[in-house]
Write a protein that holds these residues in place. Structure first.
Motif, PDB file in Angstrom:
ATOM      1  N   GLU A 185     -19.683  53.305  75.117  1.00 53.94           N
ATOM      2  CA  GLU A 185     -19.598  53.715  73.712  1.00 53.94           C
ATOM      3  C   GLU A 185     -20.398  52.778  72.804  1.00 53.94           C
ATOM      4  N   GLU A 186     -20.785  53.320  71.664  1.00 50.89           N
ATOM      5  CA  GLU A 186     -21.473  52.522  70.651  1.00 50.89           C
ATOM      6  C   GLU A 186     -20.458  51.579  70.002  1.00 50.89           C
ATOM      7  N   PRO A 187     -20.872  50.401  69.598  1.00 49.16           N
ATOM      8  CA  PRO A 187     -19.928  49.520  68.893  1.00 49.16           C
ATOM      9  C   PRO A 187     -19.426  50.188  67.607  1.00 49.16           C
ATOM     10  N   SER A 188     -18.153  49.977  67.318  1.00 49.50           N
ATOM     11  CA  SER A 188     -17.585  50.566  66.101  1.00 49.50           C
ATOM     12  C   SER A 188     -18.032  49.754  64.886  1.00 49.50           C
ATOM     13  N   ASP A 189     -17.761  50.291  63.684  1.00 46.57           N
ATOM     14  CA  ASP A 189     -18.105  49.558  62.464  1.00 46.57           C
ATOM     15  C   ASP A 189     -17.394  48.216  62.413  1.00 46.57           C
ATOM     16  N   GLU A 190     -16.128  48.217  62.852  1.00 49.78           N
ATOM     17  CA  GLU A 190     -15.342  46.987  62.837  1.00 49.78           C
ATOM     18  C   GLU A 190     -15.982  45.941  63.778  1.00 49.78           C
ATOM     19  N   GLU A 191     -16.426  46.417  64.941  1.00 50.90           N
ATOM     20  CA  GLU A 191     -17.049  45.496  65.909  1.00 50.90           C
ATOM     21  C   GLU A 191     -18.377  44.940  65.380  1.00 50.90           C
ATOM     22  N   TRP A 192     -19.173  45.814  64.761  1.00 48.76           N
ATOM     23  CA  TRP A 192     -20.419  45.334  64.146  1.00 48.76           C
ATOM     24  C   TRP A 192     -20.103  44.287  63.080  1.00 48.76           C
ATOM     25  N   SER A 193     -19.041  44.582  62.312  1.00 48.38           N
ATOM     26  CA  SER A 193     -18.689  43.682  61.216  1.00 48.38           C
ATOM     27  C   SER A 193     -18.337  42.287  61.737  1.00 48.38           C
ATOM     28  N   VAL A 194     -17.565  42.240  62.847  1.00 51.10           N
ATOM     29  CA  VAL A 194     -17.192  40.943  63.433  1.00 51.10           C
ATOM     30  C   VAL A 194     -18.449  40.208  63.898  1.00 51.10           C
ATOM     31  N   CYS A 195     -19.297  40.933  64.611  1.00 55.23           N
ATOM     32  CA  CYS A 195     -20.515  40.334  65.162  1.00 55.23           C
ATOM     33  C   CYS A 195     -21.408  39.791  64.035  1.00 55.23           C
ATOM     34  N   ASP A 196     -21.623  40.611  63.001  1.00 59.74           N
ATOM     35  CA  ASP A 196     -22.489  40.195  61.888  1.00 59.74           C
ATOM     36  C   ASP A 196     -21.904  39.006  61.139  1.00 59.74           C
ATOM     37  N   SER A 197     -20.583  39.023  60.964  1.00 55.39           N
ATOM     38  CA  SER A 197     -19.954  37.910  60.239  1.00 55.39           C
ATOM     39  C   SER A 197     -20.119  36.605  61.010  1.00 55.39           C
ATOM     40  N   LEU A 198     -19.948  36.684  62.336  1.00 55.32           N
ATOM     41  CA  LEU A 198     -20.133  35.476  63.158  1.00 55.32           C
ATOM     42  C   LEU A 198     -21.553  34.937  63.018  1.00 55.32           C
ATOM     43  N   VAL A 199     -22.521  35.857  63.074  1.00 55.86           N
ATOM     44  CA  VAL A 199     -23.929  35.420  62.970  1.00 55.86           C
ATOM     45  C   VAL A 199     -24.198  34.872  61.575  1.00 55.86           C
ATOM     46  N   ARG A 200     -23.695  35.564  60.559  1.00 57.13           N
ATOM     47  CA  ARG A 200     -23.955  35.137  59.181  1.00 57.13           C
ATOM     48  C   ARG A 200     -23.399  33.730  58.934  1.00 57.13           C
ATOM     49  N   ILE A 201     -22.150  33.515  59.365  1.00 55.18           N
ATOM     50  CA  ILE A 201     -21.544  32.193  59.139  1.00 55.18           C
ATOM     51  C   ILE A 201     -22.251  31.137  60.000  1.00 55.18           C
ATOM     52  N   GLY A 202     -22.554  31.503  61.250  1.00 58.45           N
ATOM     53  CA  GLY A 202     -23.271  30.570  62.128  1.00 58.45           C
ATOM     54  C   GLY A 202     -24.618  30.198  61.544  1.00 58.45           C
ATOM     55  N   TRP A 203     -25.329  31.196  61.014  1.00 59.74           N
ATOM     56  CA  TRP A 203     -26.654  30.940  60.430  1.00 59.74           C
ATOM     57  C   TRP A 203     -26.524  30.088  59.156  1.00 59.74           C
ATOM     58  N   ALA A 204     -25.480  30.363  58.361  1.00 63.85           N
ATOM     59  CA  ALA A 204     -25.261  29.565  57.146  1.00 63.85           C
ATOM     60  C   ALA A 204     -25.073  28.096  57.529  1.00 63.85           C
ATOM     61  N   PHE A 205     -24.312  27.845  58.580  1.00 61.81           N
ATOM     62  CA  PHE A 205     -24.089  26.460  59.008  1.00 61.81           C
ATOM     63  C   PHE A 205     -25.345  25.852  59.638  1.00 61.81           C
ATOM     64  N   LEU A 206     -26.107  26.705  60.310  1.00 63.53           N
ATOM     65  CA  LEU A 206     -27.389  26.229  60.850  1.00 63.53           C
ATOM     66  C   LEU A 206     -28.289  25.757  59.700  1.00 63.53           C
ATOM     67  N   SER A 207     -28.298  26.537  58.617  1.00 68.12           N
ATOM     68  CA  SER A 207     -29.097  26.165  57.430  1.00 68.12           C
ATOM     69  C   SER A 207     -28.582  24.865  56.836  1.00 68.12           C
ATOM     70  N   LEU A 208     -27.249  24.742  56.751  1.00 61.64           N
ATOM     71  CA  LEU A 208     -26.668  23.509  56.202  1.00 61.64           C
ATOM     72  C   LEU A 208     -27.066  22.307  57.074  1.00 61.64           C
ATOM     73  N   GLY A 209     -26.960  22.472  58.392  1.00 59.12           N
ATOM     74  CA  GLY A 209     -27.286  21.378  59.311  1.00 59.12           C
ATOM     75  C   GLY A 209     -28.738  20.952  59.180  1.00 59.12           C
ATOM     76  N   MET A 210     -29.627  21.947  59.128  1.00 52.29           N
ATOM     77  CA  MET A 210     -31.059  21.632  59.011  1.00 52.29           C
ATOM     78  C   MET A 210     -31.362  20.918  57.700  1.00 52.29           C
ATOM     79  N   THR A 211     -30.760  21.417  56.625  1.00 48.83           N
ATOM     80  CA  THR A 211     -31.032  20.832  55.308  1.00 48.83           C
ATOM     81  C   THR A 211     -30.484  19.412  55.224  1.00 48.83           C
ATOM     82  N   MET A 212     -29.283  19.211  55.756  1.00 41.97           N
ATOM     83  CA  MET A 212     -28.721  17.854  55.751  1.00 41.97           C
ATOM     84  C   MET A 212     -29.611  16.913  56.561  1.00 41.97           C
ATOM     85  N   GLY A 213     -30.124  17.416  57.685  1.00 42.59           N
ATOM     86  CA  GLY A 213     -31.026  16.615  58.506  1.00 42.59           C
ATOM     87  C   GLY A 213     -32.287  16.246  57.734  1.00 42.59           C
ATOM     88  N   ALA A 214     -32.807  17.221  56.961  1.00 37.09           N
ATOM     89  CA  ALA A 214     -34.033  16.968  56.192  1.00 37.09           C
ATOM     90  C   ALA A 214     -33.771  15.942  55.092  1.00 37.09           C
TER      91      ALA A 214
END
Lengths: 395, 259
Positions: free
Chosen positions: B155-184
């Motif tokens: 089956e195709e992922p449901s909207d709820e499943e997409w939402s979980v996946c996207d939120s994880l990536v969004r928060i992970g990417w936000a922290f990746l940006s924070l880490g890189m900027t702090m390093g800079a």
């Protein structure tokens, strides 16, 4: 979009073969600033007329984002995979990809990405929506940082100065290897180096054991392989007057750390005692030979902190700074960094190596960096949004 | 508390995590959360104690970063379970934390107390912790994507499943940006350059671009084969950035980020 990438690749290659590596010196002040202001004006002008000139929209639509992002990803991967040694061998060397940061191909794609990001940032501000604040901050800050990286690349001055104790110095070596005069004179008043306690390793089979024991005074010690090691004498300022003698306490230039160690074999109970020292540029070091052919050795002590007290005299003022790693001094547009010392002399170093950096874009880039931190925090706070909200956000 | 006492804390924490996962599969949600939380708390007690004994933050060596990764993975797993009630997510995070914990037990590293002057910065702790949290979030996103991609029902992922996946990536990417900027910001204070194209920085930027590309591809795309393959690829880049560069010939002897 693909055509645009091919065009950029072709233009970058042509520029590389006709001009060689990209040299940012033509962007030195004031030209970098003039070009940056004109570039920004051009982007605002383009966005302002985007409704009239429909082709402009193709520069910051979704396809433009994806293409510019994908092309930057590919180039960054090449950057990571190709050794950046400036070699001219092979296809990568011929195309200038072995020194990517000065490659025309890379810089043209970076300019393209910055342009897409800039138009998007201006569009975000044009169509301001409060809930899109994190996205606006990210677009704007990345645009500022990359614009500063491109147009400010010829504007940075870095001068390395080796300061002997008590001797005023105004000349240094610039990053291009040529000597450079600073607008101020530096005098090293004092150099202080704090060290970590000595480590004792076991040297066997022509290799140093990764394990070690820390000796920070009498009674300290531990186990190294089959040997129990204990410190029975500790001299922080020691000297050895002849190769056959032991160490004596001596407050003298070049005094080294020496420890009297007792090693007991944990199985046989066999015991050995002797001096171990890392030595210095004046007094020799010493190891303790063990009956099984191994030795107890003390490598050079690691620096914990080093600090230079420096007097800076310019036409306008005279100030004294304490400069250490992570704590540069600031003098107008200049920052002075602690970068090194005479490691062979260690705590007895009579020179300090400083680097003076003038970065006219410092404030602007710093503001952009803090904008990213704010955007990251906001993204985290808003990160677990509903499906509907995420659809609307379209990062 | 020292490195020799780690196995005791690790075993206690892992047992709690396993018991928590078991409870989750038996649909005892409160028990699952309490037990898993207890496991993470035990792990955190060790990290704090270790920090105090070392007299410096345990963030310098690869083994020390693995400690934080195990801890954050368990926290992210608990957070996801409490949000979505997927027992397998708790199981996966437990399994991953277990693997990294085992590596630290089986391959103990010498944890010297020394911290070179460049690492004695206010930015050191937030920079590494933020990165480790980001890695854990993006690791969880990859596990989730792989589950959705490879599960038996096509089956195709449901909207709820997409939402979980996207939120994880969004928060992970936000922290990746924070880490890189702090390093800079840290690098600027330490030696006057925000960015020096050190291999670690180059791979961090590639990882950042790759996840950013996912975030831009996602709103107009529901081809889960493409998107999940892209997330997996991005996670491989993240591994390159974390430890893979130590093996890469092009990075040998030129990175200041070797540990």
């Amino acid at each position: 979009m693909l055509q645009r990438c091919v065009l950029l690749l072709g233009a970058g290659t042509a520029l590389h073969f006709s001009l060689g590596r990209a040299n940012p010196s033509f962007l030195a002040y004031p030209w970098g600033v003039i070009l940056a202001v004109n570039y920004l004006y051009l982007l605002i002008l383009l966005r302002a007329n985007a409704d009239k000139w429909q082709w402009v929209k193709r520069w910051y639509d979704r396809a433009a984002y994806i293409t510019s992002l994908a092309s930057m990803l590919v180039l960054t991967l090449l950057f990571g995979l190709i050794r950046q040694d400036g070699s001219t061998e092979g296809l990568a060397g011929v195309l200038g990809l072995t020194q990517m940061s000065s490659s025309w191909i890379f810089n043209l794609f970076l300019l393209h990405f910055t342009t897409v990001m800039g138009l998007k940032a201006i569009d975000d501000v044009w169509h301001w929506r409060r809930r899109k604040l994190p996205n606006v901050l990210i677009h704007l800050s990345v645009f500022i940082i990359f614009t500063a990286a491109i147009f400010g690349s010829g504007d940075k001055e870095k001068v390395k100065v080796t300061l002997p104790l008590g001797v005023p110095e105004q000349m240094g070596v610039a990053h291009d290897g040529l000597s450079a005069r600073l607008p101020f004179a530096l005098t090293l008043k004092e150099f202080v180096l704090d060290e970590y306690p000595p480590h004792i390793h076991l040297y066997a089979m022509e290799a140093l054991s990764p394990e070690f024991v820390v000796i920070d005074g009498e009674g300290s010690g531990g186990e190294l392989g089959p040997w129990r090691v204990e410190c029975v004498g500790y001299l922080s300022h020691a000297a050895r007057l002849s190769a056959d003698s032991g160490y004596v306490d001596m407050q003298h230039v070049g005094a080294t750390t020496a420890v009297l160690l007792k090693a007991v074999h944990t199985d046989t109970g066999q015991s050995v005692e002797g001096w171990v020292s890392c030595g210095s540029h004046i007094f020799g070091g010493s190891t303790l030979h063990l009956p099984d052919g191994s030795q107890l050795v003390m490598p050079q002590r690691e620096a914990k902190k080093y600090l230079s007290r420096v007097e800076v005299v310019s036409a306008k003022q005279s100030r004294t700074f304490d400069i250490s790693v992570n704590h540069p001094a600031t003098l107008g547009p200049w920052k002075i960094y602690q970068t090194g010392y005479d490691s062979a002399r260690g705590r007895w170093s009579t020179i300090s190596v400083l680097e003076c950096v003038k970065d006219g874009w410092y404030t602007l880039v710093h503001i952009a960096m803090w904008m990213i931190l704010a955007a990251g925090a906001l993204l985290f706070a808003m990160g677990w949004g509903s499906r509907k909200k995420q659809k609307e956000e379209k990062v | 508390m020292n490195w020799q006492s780690f196995p005791y804390f690790a075993i206690a924490a892992v047992l709690c995590w396993l018991a928590g996962t078991l409870s989750a599969f038996r649909k005892r949600q409160r028990g699952a959360l309490v037990l898993s939380g207890l496991g993470s708390a035990i792990f955190l007690v060790f990290i704090i104690g270790f920090w105090m004994v070392l007299d410096r933050p345990p963030l310098r060596t690869m083994g020390e970063t693995r400690l934080w990764y195990s801890f954050f993975l368990s926290v992210v797993g608990i957070g996801l379970y409490s949000k979505c009630r997927y027992p397998w997510m708790l199981g996966f995070s437990t399994l991953m934390s277990l693997v990294f914990t085992l590596i630290n037990i089986l391959k103990p590293e010498i944890h010297s107390q020394t911290l070179m002057p460049a690492l004695q910065s206010l930015w050191f702790v937030p920079h590494v912790i933020v990165y480790m949290f980001s890695y854990a979030m993006l690791g969880a996103a990859t596990l989730f994507a792989l589950y959705l991609w490879l599960r038996k029902s096509p089956e195709e992922p449901s909207d709820e499943e997409w939402s979980v996946c996207d939120s994880l990536v969004r928060i992970g990417w936000a922290f990746l940006s924070l880490g890189m900027t702090m390093g800079a910001l840290w690098a600027k204070e330490a030696w006057g350059d925000y960015w020096t194209w050190d291999p670690k920085e180059t791979w961090a930027l590639a990882t950042w671009f790759s996840y950013l590309l996912y975030l831009h591809l996602r709103p107009a795309n529901r081809n889960h084969h493409l998107l999940f393959a892209w997330l997996t690829f991005s996670f491989i880049l993240l591994q390159m950035c974390w430890w893979g560069i130590n093996l890469l010939p092009s990075a040998q002897g030129v990175s200041v980020h070797t540990y």
